[in-house]
Write a protein that holds these residues in place. Structure first.
Motif, PDB file in Angstrom:
ATOM      1  N   ARG A  20       0.832  -1.203   0.000  1.00  0.00           N
ATOM      2  CA  ARG A  20       0.000   0.000   0.000  1.00  0.00           C
ATOM      3  C   ARG A  20       0.870   1.258   0.000  1.00  0.00           C
ATOM      4  NH1 ARG A  20      -2.548  -1.115   4.144  1.00  0.00           N
ATOM      5  NH2 ARG A  20      -1.532   0.243   5.675  1.00  0.00           N
ATOM      6  N   VAL A  21       1.945   1.252   0.791  1.00  0.00           N
ATOM      7  CA  VAL A  21       2.849   2.395   0.838  1.00  0.00           C
ATOM      8  C   VAL A  21       3.485   2.643  -0.529  1.00  0.00           C
ATOM      9  CG1 VAL A  21       5.052   3.211   1.794  1.00  0.00           C
ATOM     10  CG2 VAL A  21       3.324   2.229   3.310  1.00  0.00           C
ATOM     11  N   ARG A  22       3.762   1.560  -1.238  1.00  0.00           N
ATOM     12  CA  ARG A  22       4.376   1.685  -2.559  1.00  0.00           C
ATOM     13  C   ARG A  22       3.352   1.957  -3.660  1.00  0.00           C
ATOM     14  NH1 ARG A  22       9.584  -0.090  -3.113  1.00  0.00           N
ATOM     15  NH2 ARG A  22       9.196  -0.655  -5.290  1.00  0.00           N
ATOM     16  N   GLY A  23       2.095   2.071  -3.269  1.00  0.00           N
ATOM     17  CA  GLY A  23       1.050   2.352  -4.243  1.00  0.00           C
ATOM     18  C   GLY A  23       0.696   1.174  -5.118  1.00  0.00           C
ATOM     19  N   ARG A  24       0.976  -0.049  -4.651  1.00  0.00           N
ATOM     20  CA  ARG A  24       0.707  -1.249  -5.445  1.00  0.00           C
ATOM     21  C   ARG A  24      -0.536  -1.966  -4.911  1.00  0.00           C
ATOM     22  NH1 ARG A  24       4.336  -3.216  -8.937  1.00  0.00           N
ATOM     23  NH2 ARG A  24       2.414  -4.193  -9.674  1.00  0.00           N
ATOM     24  N   GLU A  25      -1.652  -1.298  -4.945  1.00  0.00           N
ATOM     25  CA  GLU A  25      -2.885  -1.925  -4.475  1.00  0.00           C
ATOM     26  C   GLU A  25      -3.442  -2.926  -5.471  1.00  0.00           C
ATOM     27  OE1 GLU A  25      -5.750   0.819  -3.022  1.00  0.00           O
ATOM     28  OE2 GLU A  25      -4.362   1.784  -1.621  1.00  0.00           O
ATOM     29  N   ASP A  67      -7.164  -5.543   8.045  1.00  0.00           N
ATOM     30  CA  ASP A  67      -6.104  -5.506   7.052  1.00  0.00           C
ATOM     31  C   ASP A  67      -6.552  -6.193   5.766  1.00  0.00           C
ATOM     32  OD1 ASP A  67      -4.263  -4.199   8.727  1.00  0.00           O
ATOM     33  OD2 ASP A  67      -3.727  -6.098   9.686  1.00  0.00           O
ATOM     34  N   ASP A  68      -6.052  -5.704   4.649  1.00  0.00           N
ATOM     35  CA  ASP A  68      -6.484  -6.187   3.334  1.00  0.00           C
ATOM     36  C   ASP A  68      -5.780  -7.498   2.982  1.00  0.00           C
ATOM     37  OD1 ASP A  68      -7.819  -6.221   0.923  1.00  0.00           O
ATOM     38  OD2 ASP A  68      -6.332  -4.968  -0.096  1.00  0.00           O
TER      39      ASP A  68
END
Length: 331
Positions: A113-118, A147-148
């Motif tokens: 998520r932090v890396r924008g890789r959803e 959490d996802d």
């Protein structure tokens, strides 16, 4: 010109043996499936967990367009699939400790998520020991934080990897190395253990479901449903163990089907703590049909038979059928 082979399944519940349209075919019937766990592993013949993992992860891979990271707790699935330096996994796969797979999976999801890789989805896997016992604290935390992660428990009802010891998912009356068939009340004690699907529902997470390896389409559909959602999701899959249950390897699917047809293992879906779908029983059978085919229950059918214990197990099945409103349909 070569044509793609069209696969179909036959069996006691097949309808006129008809071929299904490709769009309705199962993931496993697709020659182009991801084959997340491939040949070369060291599972026992007829291993229900090997089947369950292949079915679930292939379905998850299709639902996520091949972008899945799997986190695997220590246990049978990890041991037979990754004997160092080999592996049967053909997807990004991490091995965690026995009890912290939910925490590791949560960390992987947070990092993505932090890396924008959803677009990359996380699936965590464990057996019943790593889920209902050793990993229950981290799993509850994962549920509480929402959490996802899709967490899949492959339930073979004991610690099979370490020699068939009782777990919190071992059913009453079953023989294990730590619940021997001796004494006035042989086998695993009644009134103990944990119903993890109901515990998960109590957290009111987006999705909770149960399934068995006896119904491939149902299992694939539930994985697909779970992968379409965000947040914490839990799937509990019954995976018979020929070694620990004392059943022939070729009877794995039959035994899993008898677990549901007897009413001992309910198959259902729940969203945010509310049951939304319950799978009916196609042909209800007494629990003795399920118990007799397993050597772990052989002591219940001695001379004289343990009629009181068998009756208590039947009462458990009857109560489960009432609790979930399970109906019987004729096909």
């Amino acid at each position: 010109m070569n044509e793609r082979v069209r696969f179909y399944q036959t069996g006691s519940f097949a309808v006129r043996n008809r071929l299904l349209p490709v769009v309705d075919a199962s993931v496993q019937s697709d020659p182009g499936r991801s084959n997340a766990i491939t040949s070369g592993h060291r599972a026992c013949q007829g291993c229900g967990e090997a089947l369950g993992a292949r079915y679930a992860l292939d379905a998850a891979m299709r639902a996520a367009d091949g972008r899945v990271v799997a986190v695997n707790a220590t246990g049978c699935l990890e041991v037979f699939s990754t004997p160092y330096p080999e592996t049967s996994w053909q997807i990004p796969w991490l091995h965690s400790l026995f009890g912290n797979a939910p925490a590791v999976a949560s960390g992987v999801a947070a990092a993505l998520r932090v890396r924008g890789r959803e677009d990359i989805r996380v699936v965590a896997q464990a057996g019943d020991g790593g889920t209902v016992d050793i990993g229950m604290g981290p799993l509850s935390g994962m549920f509480e934080r929402n959490d996802d992660v899709l967490f899949i428990c492959y339930d073979n009802e004991a610690y099979m990897n370490t020699g068939v010891q009782r777990s919190g998912a071992t059913p009453p009356g079953a023989r294990t190395m730590t619940t021997q068939a001796v004494g006035p009340h042989p086998g695993a004690p009644f009134g103990q253990g944990k119903d993890l699907p109901r515990i998960a529902m109590a957290h009111e997470i987006p999705y909770v479901a149960t399934a068995t390896v006896a119904d491939l389409r149902d299992l694939e559909a539930k994985v697909t449903t779970a992968m379409a959602l965000r947040g914490a999701r839990y799937l509990h899959v019954l995976v018979p163990c020929p070694l620990g249950w004392g059943t022939p390897g070729h009877d794995t699917i039959r035994v899993a089907r008898l677990a549901t047809e007897s009413g001992l293992f309910p198959v259902f879906e729940a969203h945010h703590g509310e049951i939304t779908t319950v799978t009916p029983i196609r042909r209800r059978v007494p629990v003795t049909d399920y118990l007799r085919v397993q050597k772990r229950y052989a002591h219940l059918f001695g001379d004289p038979p343990a009629t009181a214990e068998i009756a208590r197990i039947q009462e458990q099945a009857d109560r489960t059928i009432r609790r979930y409103g399970i109906t019987e349909v004729t096909v």
